[in-house]
Design a protein around this motif. Sequence first.
Motif, short mmCIF file in Angstrom:
data_model
loop_
_atom_site.label_atom_id
_atom_site.label_comp_id
_atom_site.label_asym_id
_atom_site.label_seq_id
_atom_site.Cartn_x
_atom_site.Cartn_y
_atom_site.Cartn_z
N ARG A 199 -5.98 4.06 -6.20
CA ARG A 199 -6.71 2.79 -6.08
C ARG A 199 -5.74 1.63 -5.85
N LEU A 200 -4.62 1.65 -6.53
CA LEU A 200 -3.63 0.60 -6.35
C LEU A 200 -3.12 0.58 -4.91
N LYS A 201 -2.87 1.74 -4.35
CA LYS A 201 -2.43 1.82 -2.97
C LYS A 201 -3.49 1.28 -2.02
N GLU A 202 -4.73 1.64 -2.27
CA GLU A 202 -5.82 1.18 -1.41
C GLU A 202 -5.97 -0.34 -1.45
N SER A 203 -5.61 -0.95 -2.58
CA SER A 203 -5.72 -2.39 -2.72
C SER A 203 -4.47 -3.13 -2.22
N LEU A 263 -4.29 9.19 -13.92
CA LEU A 263 -3.24 8.31 -13.45
C LEU A 263 -3.09 8.41 -11.93
N PHE A 264 -3.17 9.64 -11.40
CA PHE A 264 -3.13 9.80 -9.94
C PHE A 264 -4.23 8.98 -9.27
N GLN A 265 -5.42 8.98 -9.87
CA GLN A 265 -6.54 8.23 -9.31
C GLN A 265 -6.28 6.73 -9.36
N ASN A 285 5.60 14.28 -5.95
CA ASN A 285 5.05 14.84 -4.71
C ASN A 285 3.56 14.58 -4.60
N SER A 286 2.86 14.56 -5.74
CA SER A 286 1.41 14.38 -5.72
C SER A 286 0.99 12.94 -5.53
N SER A 287 1.84 11.99 -5.91
CA SER A 287 1.41 10.59 -5.92
C SER A 287 2.12 9.69 -4.92
N CYS A 288 3.26 10.11 -4.40
CA CYS A 288 4.11 9.20 -3.61
C CYS A 288 4.04 9.49 -2.12
N ASP A 289 4.17 8.43 -1.33
CA ASP A 289 4.24 8.56 0.12
C ASP A 289 5.61 9.04 0.57
N GLY A 341 0.79 -1.22 0.00
CA GLY A 341 0.00 0.00 0.00
C GLY A 341 0.82 1.27 0.00
N GLU A 342 2.11 1.15 -0.29
CA GLU A 342 2.99 2.32 -0.30
C GLU A 342 3.47 2.61 -1.71
N CYS A 343 3.51 3.89 -2.04
CA CYS A 343 4.03 4.36 -3.32
C CYS A 343 5.32 5.13 -3.07
N VAL A 344 6.40 4.67 -3.68
CA VAL A 344 7.71 5.29 -3.50
C VAL A 344 8.18 5.88 -4.82
N GLY A 345 8.61 7.13 -4.78
CA GLY A 345 9.14 7.79 -5.96
C GLY A 345 10.65 7.65 -6.04
#
Length: 211
Positions: A171-175, A165-167, A190-194, A27-31
Amino acid sequence: MLDIQNIKVSYRRQPVLKGLNLSIREGECVGLAGTNGSGKTTLLRTIAGLITPNDGQILYDERPLELRETGYLAENVSLYPDLSVFRQLELIGQLNRLPSKTIKKRIKVLADQLGIREQLNIKTGKLSKGNRQKAALACCLIKHPRVVLLDEPFSGLDRDNADKLFQVISRLKESGRIILISSHRPGALNSSCDRIVFLKDGLIRKADGDR
């Protein structure tokens, strides 16, 4: 949990990744940020199984990550130009041994999420750059990978399509998916990553903490 442990990769005896370590939870997005040549694309391709490291290992839930568990979107989109978007997605689903009903359902969902329903019957070679990028992303996601690897996914996307794409990423993070994104656009990361990690000379030199 994805654990990247002491990964080393060399090209023609020239070290590119020099013992890189990184852990990412579900559930984590890393840039991934850094200049050209810092190792971002090499890292993504290594996780995707396209490059065999000289040393180190990549683990998912404490076992070797399997190819079927990854979805990779390359910076330079490669699609069969004479296939329709639908047939391209269908083919990838079949190669991953998905049932026909599952393939059709996932194509519909992804087409709606990415805004490419009207392009499904168009040959990929006739798509605009932005729509090719979205079709390629759908190809990356159709098998429901546990680890999603996106190399410059915002390339060719206008603001509206970037928002789509942000949306999708949300959803991918939520799943519970694990997501790594490489981009030259700091605002997109900055907009998409934790959190964002900065690569330099094949190592992580700096990391922005969770926000």
